[in-house]
Scaffold this motif. Structure first.
Motif, short mmCIF file in Angstrom:
data_model
loop_
_atom_site.label_atom_id
_atom_site.label_comp_id
_atom_site.label_asym_id
_atom_site.label_seq_id
_atom_site.Cartn_x
_atom_site.Cartn_y
_atom_site.Cartn_z
N ASP A 93 12.52 -8.74 0.41
CA ASP A 93 13.33 -8.89 1.38
C ASP A 93 13.70 -10.27 1.86
O ASP A 93 14.88 -10.67 1.81
CB ASP A 93 13.19 -7.88 2.50
N ILE A 94 12.80 -11.15 1.84
CA ILE A 94 12.98 -12.50 2.42
C ILE A 94 13.68 -13.27 1.25
O ILE A 94 14.57 -14.07 1.47
CB ILE A 94 11.61 -13.20 2.59
N SER A 95 13.20 -13.10 0.02
CA SER A 95 14.00 -13.64 -1.07
C SER A 95 15.33 -13.41 -1.08
O SER A 95 16.26 -14.53 -1.22
CB SER A 95 13.28 -13.34 -2.42
N VAL A 96 15.79 -12.33 -1.10
CA VAL A 96 17.15 -11.86 -1.21
C VAL A 96 18.00 -12.56 0.22
O VAL A 96 18.98 -12.88 0.02
CB VAL A 96 17.28 -10.23 -1.06
N ALA A 97 17.15 -12.48 1.49
CA ALA A 97 17.85 -12.98 2.48
C ALA A 97 18.19 -14.69 2.33
O ALA A 97 19.06 -15.26 2.66
CB ALA A 97 17.16 -12.66 3.71
N ALA A 98 17.00 -15.17 1.84
CA ALA A 98 17.00 -16.62 1.76
C ALA A 98 18.07 -16.92 0.50
O ALA A 98 18.43 -18.21 0.79
CB ALA A 98 15.59 -16.95 1.23
N ARG A 99 18.29 -16.22 -0.37
CA ARG A 99 19.71 -16.54 -1.39
C ARG A 99 20.90 -16.77 -0.64
O ARG A 99 21.64 -17.85 -1.19
CB ARG A 99 19.60 -15.64 -2.22
N SER A 100 21.13 -16.16 0.32
CA SER A 100 22.67 -16.41 0.90
C SER A 100 22.63 -17.54 1.74
O SER A 100 21.62 -18.10 2.10
CB SER A 100 22.67 -14.87 1.93
N ASP A 101 23.69 -17.86 2.18
CA ASP A 101 24.11 -19.10 3.01
C ASP A 101 24.01 -18.62 4.54
O ASP A 101 24.13 -19.59 5.59
CB ASP A 101 25.43 -19.68 2.83
N THR A 102 23.47 -17.45 4.86
CA THR A 102 23.56 -17.08 6.20
C THR A 102 22.34 -18.01 7.00
O THR A 102 22.19 -18.34 8.36
CB THR A 102 23.20 -15.47 6.43
N TYR A 103 21.42 -18.18 6.17
CA TYR A 103 20.08 -18.92 6.71
C TYR A 103 20.04 -20.25 6.34
O TYR A 103 20.27 -20.70 5.00
CB TYR A 103 18.80 -18.21 6.33
N GLY A 104 19.65 -21.25 7.19
CA GLY A 104 19.74 -22.60 6.94
C GLY A 104 18.23 -22.98 6.54
O GLY A 104 17.35 -22.19 6.50
N ALA A 105 18.20 -24.47 6.46
CA ALA A 105 16.83 -25.09 6.13
C ALA A 105 15.77 -24.63 7.35
O ALA A 105 14.43 -24.34 6.74
CB ALA A 105 16.84 -26.60 5.79
N ASN A 106 15.77 -24.65 8.29
CA ASN A 106 15.13 -24.27 9.44
C ASN A 106 14.53 -22.91 9.35
O ASN A 106 13.28 -22.47 9.37
CB ASN A 106 15.58 -24.50 10.60
N GLU A 107 15.38 -21.72 9.19
CA GLU A 107 15.10 -20.57 9.02
C GLU A 107 14.27 -20.47 7.55
O GLU A 107 13.37 -19.53 7.81
CB GLU A 107 16.35 -19.66 8.76
N LEU A 108 14.68 -21.06 6.37
CA LEU A 108 13.81 -20.83 5.43
C LEU A 108 12.51 -21.40 5.49
O LEU A 108 11.70 -21.01 5.03
CB LEU A 108 14.56 -21.81 4.27
N ASN A 109 12.35 -22.49 6.26
CA ASN A 109 10.91 -22.95 6.35
C ASN A 109 10.13 -21.75 7.14
O ASN A 109 9.00 -21.77 7.19
CB ASN A 109 10.88 -24.33 7.61
N ILE A 110 10.73 -21.14 8.07
CA ILE A 110 10.05 -20.05 8.85
C ILE A 110 9.62 -18.89 7.95
O ILE A 110 8.61 -18.38 7.84
CB ILE A 110 10.99 -19.45 10.02
N PHE A 111 10.63 -18.36 7.02
CA PHE A 111 10.26 -17.67 5.84
C PHE A 111 9.29 -18.27 5.02
O PHE A 111 8.13 -17.66 4.64
CB PHE A 111 11.47 -17.53 4.94
N ALA A 112 9.01 -19.47 4.89
CA ALA A 112 8.15 -19.78 3.86
C ALA A 112 6.74 -19.96 4.22
O ALA A 112 5.61 -19.47 4.06
CB ALA A 112 8.33 -21.47 3.78
N ILE A 113 6.44 -20.22 5.98
CA ILE A 113 5.45 -19.99 6.60
C ILE A 113 4.73 -18.31 6.77
O ILE A 113 3.75 -17.87 6.46
CB ILE A 113 5.48 -20.39 8.19
N GLU A 114 5.78 -17.53 6.53
CA GLU A 114 5.69 -16.05 6.64
C GLU A 114 5.01 -15.76 5.12
O GLU A 114 3.92 -15.06 5.16
CB GLU A 114 6.91 -15.24 6.89
N VAL A 115 5.65 -16.36 4.01
CA VAL A 115 5.28 -16.01 2.91
C VAL A 115 3.75 -16.50 2.39
O VAL A 115 2.96 -15.95 1.87
CB VAL A 115 6.31 -16.54 1.76
N GLU A 116 3.71 -17.79 2.94
CA GLU A 116 2.33 -18.42 2.99
C GLU A 116 1.15 -17.39 3.49
O GLU A 116 -0.14 -17.12 3.01
CB GLU A 116 2.32 -19.64 3.63
N GLY A 117 1.55 -16.73 4.60
CA GLY A 117 0.62 -15.77 5.35
C GLY A 117 0.28 -14.97 4.37
O GLY A 117 -0.83 -14.21 4.26
N TYR A 118 1.25 -14.15 3.81
CA TYR A 118 1.30 -13.08 2.88
C TYR A 118 0.52 -13.35 1.68
O TYR A 118 -0.52 -12.60 1.28
CB TYR A 118 2.57 -12.51 2.38
#
Length: 310
Positions: free
Chosen positions: A94-119
């Motif tokens: 779900d995160i990968s699909v969301a991160a592909r779009s332009d809806t989220y910027g670099a800051n949001e992608l960094n937050i996603f990265a932290i979440e994925v690292e946790g997983y």
């Protein structure tokens, strides 16, 4: 003189006969009371040997059932672990699909990265799970070796092997105990534009590269992660199917062992238990023979030497 010797011998013969009959009657009465034959090597070698063999076979089947129950407990633990991994993979997809779009910027992608690292850390922890004996579930046969080790650069290295441990049952059938970490992590092929395989990676490398792409705001890297994460999920789901098949196999083997125990206990009962109709008939016959012997002995005992001469 000769008459006295013959009479003494006759008395001894009759006494021995009655003693034997009394012993047989006492044994039959004991068997009828207990419902079991007094089977000993001296009285019935064949029945004794048969009983011992059947008892050993029953014991082996009971051991198999206990082992199968233990194996199945391990399968259920393995299943729960992989289900947890699948749930985390769904979130990462779900995160990968969301991160592909332009809806989220670099800051949001960094937050996603932290979440994925946790997983990724959680999945590595699950992949390093131990069973009830303290052995690592996904290390192959290297059950005392920590299978998935995180290196300084954040990558994860597999230290186990690809050989899956097996349990040999009494029948000689070998039952796999768990899947190896190599099979758990899977193999994902990376290809170039021409379709040639350039490298092979596992699920941890896929997740690590996904984190790198998120932190770098690399949309192409995120695009690659979408398909690779789906491949990882498919591999985990295939392992879950395999786990379910192994659980079904254990149930079937346990049913077979339980049916064997019923059959062997029936055979053991035939070897040990008393056939009441036969035993009662034999008891009646032996009692009649004893009564006849006692009557004859009593009559002979009353004869005097004069009676005998006459």
């Amino acid at each position: 003189m000769d008459t006295k010797i013959s009479t003494a011998q006759y008395f001894k013969m009759m006494n021995d006969l009655m003693t034997t009959q009394q012993g047989k009657i006492a044994e039959l009465q004991s068997q009828l009371s207990a419902g079991k034959k007094n089977v000993t090597p001296s009285t019935d070698v064949k029945a004794t040997t048969s009983s011992l063999k059947l008892s050993q076979v029953i014991s082996n089947q009971e051991d198999d059932i206990r082992n199968l129950q233990s194996v199945n407990a391990g399968y259920k633990e393995e299943e729960a672990i992989m289900m947890s991994m699948v749930n985390m993979m769904i979130r990462m997809e779900d995160i990968s699909v969301a991160a592909r779009s332009d809806t989220y910027g670099a800051n949001e992608l960094n937050i996603f990265a932290i979440e994925v690292e946790g997983y990724m850390d959680d999945i590595r922890g699950l992949a390093n799970s131990r069973d009830s004996n303290g052995h690592f579930l996904f290390a192959g046969t290297k059950v005392t070796t920590l299978p998935f080790v995180k290196k300084a650069d954040g990558s994860v290295e597999y230290k186990g092997n690809q050989t899956e441990p097996k349990l040999e049952l009494d029948t000689g059938y070998k039952l796999p105990l768990s899947i190896s970490g190599h099979k758990l992590a899977g193999v994902i092929e990376r290809k170039n534009a021409l379709g040639a395989v350039t490298s092979r990676v596992d699920m941890f490398k896929v997740m690590q590269d996904f984190v790198t792409a998120l932190k770098a705001n690399d949309r192409d890297g995120v695009e690659l992660a979408i398909s690779e994460l789906q491949t990882v999920s498919r591999n985990l789901n295939m392992n879950l199917v395999d786990n379910g098949l192994r659980q079904n196999l254990v149930e079937e083997r346990r049913d077979i062992s339980e049916e064997k125990i019923v059959i062997y206990k029936g055979l053991l009962s035939d070897a040990r238990d008393v056939d009441y109709a036969t035993a009662v008939t034999q008891l009646s016959s032996d009692m009649l023979a004893l009564e006849a012997a006692q009557s004859t002995f009593a009559k002979v005992s009353q004869l005097s030497i004069l009676n005998f001469i006459r």
